[in-house]
Enzyme design. Structure first.
Site, mmCIF file in Angstrom:
data_model
loop_
_atom_site.group_PDB
_atom_site.id
_atom_site.type_symbol
_atom_site.label_atom_id
_atom_site.label_comp_id
_atom_site.label_asym_id
_atom_site.label_seq_id
_atom_site.Cartn_x
_atom_site.Cartn_y
_atom_site.Cartn_z
ATOM 1 N N HIS A 1 -8.938 14.798 -6.925
ATOM 2 C CA HIS A 1 -8.992 13.582 -6.125
ATOM 3 C C HIS A 1 -10.128 13.643 -5.113
ATOM 4 O O HIS A 1 -10.889 12.686 -4.973
ATOM 5 C CB HIS A 1 -7.653 13.389 -5.409
ATOM 6 C CG HIS A 1 -7.600 12.145 -4.574
ATOM 7 N ND1 HIS A 1 -7.388 10.893 -5.128
ATOM 8 C CD2 HIS A 1 -7.724 11.949 -3.246
ATOM 9 C CE1 HIS A 1 -7.386 9.992 -4.161
ATOM 10 N NE2 HIS A 1 -7.580 10.603 -3.013
ATOM 11 N N ASP B 1 0.848 -10.748 -10.902
ATOM 12 C CA ASP B 1 1.425 -10.610 -9.568
ATOM 13 C C ASP B 1 1.818 -9.149 -9.314
ATOM 14 O O ASP B 1 2.876 -8.698 -9.761
ATOM 15 C CB ASP B 1 2.653 -11.527 -9.457
ATOM 16 C CG ASP B 1 3.209 -11.627 -8.046
ATOM 17 O OD1 ASP B 1 2.941 -10.721 -7.235
ATOM 18 O OD2 ASP B 1 3.927 -12.596 -7.758
#
Length: 432
Positions: A374, A276
């Site tokens: 990135h 979760d």
């Protein structure tokens, strides 16, 4: 045990990477088909998991390498849509590998269930009566889950809090439940709901809420590692990393993004293993605020050798049984690839990734900035958006990086040039 210290792993094709992992973890043909997507997750299986299903969505599943955790080499499956996350974790882990890798500890596997009691004329008297009946409460809770009890878990204690800050005083009973290798939400909620009528009988009040708390402060995981200053780029880089951490420790605006970077890695492993993500994220950010001020989840300092020492502590409510960890075939295989046999081992792996992810982000910020690496990885996404074929993607990215311009408009221009024949295969202009 196969080593995870694999040079050039990122240069391999997806098929070659999968074959390497399959050999290391003894995956059979069907398992390889599931991981590769050749045997996709069926819509019927999805319909059994949630409501109103109309389809499924695929998230890239990568494997971080170079992780040595408590002396054991582990491949770390990570499910994420964000470029650079898997590569960053792998690179950071490499700088700790030869210095012993990651060391972890866990405070336990205890979760809290909260039972809210209102309409009490004597809240402190009700608190005392609950404590007087503690064993009966625990017995009633454990009768609801004999399987958990047989595994050494179950309800083990209670805490009772009188809350006077509300409009009217209320009593909140905390059930402390050892959930062992399960995340525990179903077990805890079932116990809390089952014992609620008895709590009303004891207190003379009225029970409202009966629900687990995701601030799992009795289920903390801690990770520590030493990272080579030389591998990181020298003493100045290391000093800047410590300064960046101090900024996050003092300023909640920086701490929020700092901790988000940690969760980039943590949530990717939590998702890959069918756990979760929202529960783990909520618990982490709440824990970062328990002092009354939102702070960094990590600590960074120098040791006597001038190397960088990082540590991380946060709640980690994850399991290897129940829920999607068993019902989703890819989640099952992620646990097999990681080779974990308990929730404690899984929590250790997740914490190690979180610490590595934080180091990678701080190192980038302290040197060239976050965008250089990135955007180079993000350029592949942009090339796909621009219409580059599978054979053209790498060349378009190479051309964009050479031009030091990885914006979408530039990549679109380069893709069109390549497809219309305005550039050679090596990226040079034909007219040059």
């Amino acid at each position: 045990m196969a080593t995870t210290r694999i040079s050039g792993f990122y240069r391999l094709s997806p098929e070659e990477r999968l074959e390497l992992i399959a050999q290391a973890r003894n995956l059979n043909g069907e398992e390889k088909q599931i991981l590769s997507g050749a045997q996709p997750f069926s819509i019927r299986s999805a319909d059994a998991m949630i409501e109103n299903v109309i389809g499924v969505i695929s998230i890239p599943l990568g494997v971080a390498v170079n992780f040595k955790i408590n002396g054991v080499d582990r491949f770390i499956p990570m499910a994420t849509e964000e470029p650079s996350v898997v590569a960053a974790a792998s690179n950071a882990a490499r700088t700790a590998y030869d210095l012993g890798g990651f060391h972890t500890s866990l405070s336990g596997s205890i979760m809290r269930g909260q039972i809210q009691i209102v309409d009490l004329p004597d809240p402190y008297g009700a608190q005392a009566r609950i404590y007087e009946h503690k064993q009966e409460i625990l017995d009633r809770c454990n009768a609801k889950d004999p399987t958990l009890v047989s595994l050494g878990g179950g309800a083990i204690d209670v805490e009772v809090h009188v809350i006077e800050r509300a409009k009217e005083p209320m009593v909140v009973l905390h059930l402390l439940v050892d959930t062992r290798d399960a995340m525990g939400a179903n077990a805890v909620n079932t116990m809390a709901e089952a014992v609620a009528p008895y709590i009303e009988e004891i207190t003379g009040g009225r029970v409202v809420l009966r629900i687990i708390s995701n601030l799992a402060d009795r289920r903390l995981v801690r990770a520590r590692a030493v990272f080579s200053a030389e591998e990181l780029g020298g003493s100045e880089v290391v000093a800047n990393i410590v300064r960046a951490y101090e900024f996050a420790e003092c300023d909640p605006y920086r701490a929020t993004t700092h901790n988000k970077g940690i969760m980039n890695g943590i949530s990717a492993v939590v998702l890959a293993t069918g756990n979760d993500t929202r529960a783990v994220e909520a618990g982490a950010h709440a824990y970062a605020s328990v002092s009354g001020r939102y702070r960094s989840l990590t600590r960074w300092e120098l040791n006597q050798d001038g190397n960088l020492v990082g540590s991380l502590e946060l709640p980690m409510a994850v399991g290897i049984v129940g829920g999607a960890t068993k019902s989703h075939p890819t989640a099952r295989l992620a646990l097999k690839v990681m080779d974990v046999q308990s929730a404690e081992e899984l929590a250790a792996c997740i914490a190690a990734v979180g610490l590595a992810q934080n180091l990678a982000a701080l190192r980038a910020l302290a040197t060239d900035g976050i965008q250089k690496g990135h955007m180079a990885l993000h350029a592949r996404n942009l090339a796909v958006m621009a219409g580059a074929t599978d054979e053209q993607i790498d060349l378009v990215v190479k051309m964009a990086i050479a031009a030091k311009d990885v914006r979408y408009d530039k990549i679109l221009e380069l893709t069109k040039q390549l497809q219309t024949g305005d550039v050679h295969g090596d990226g040079s202009d034909k007219q040059g």
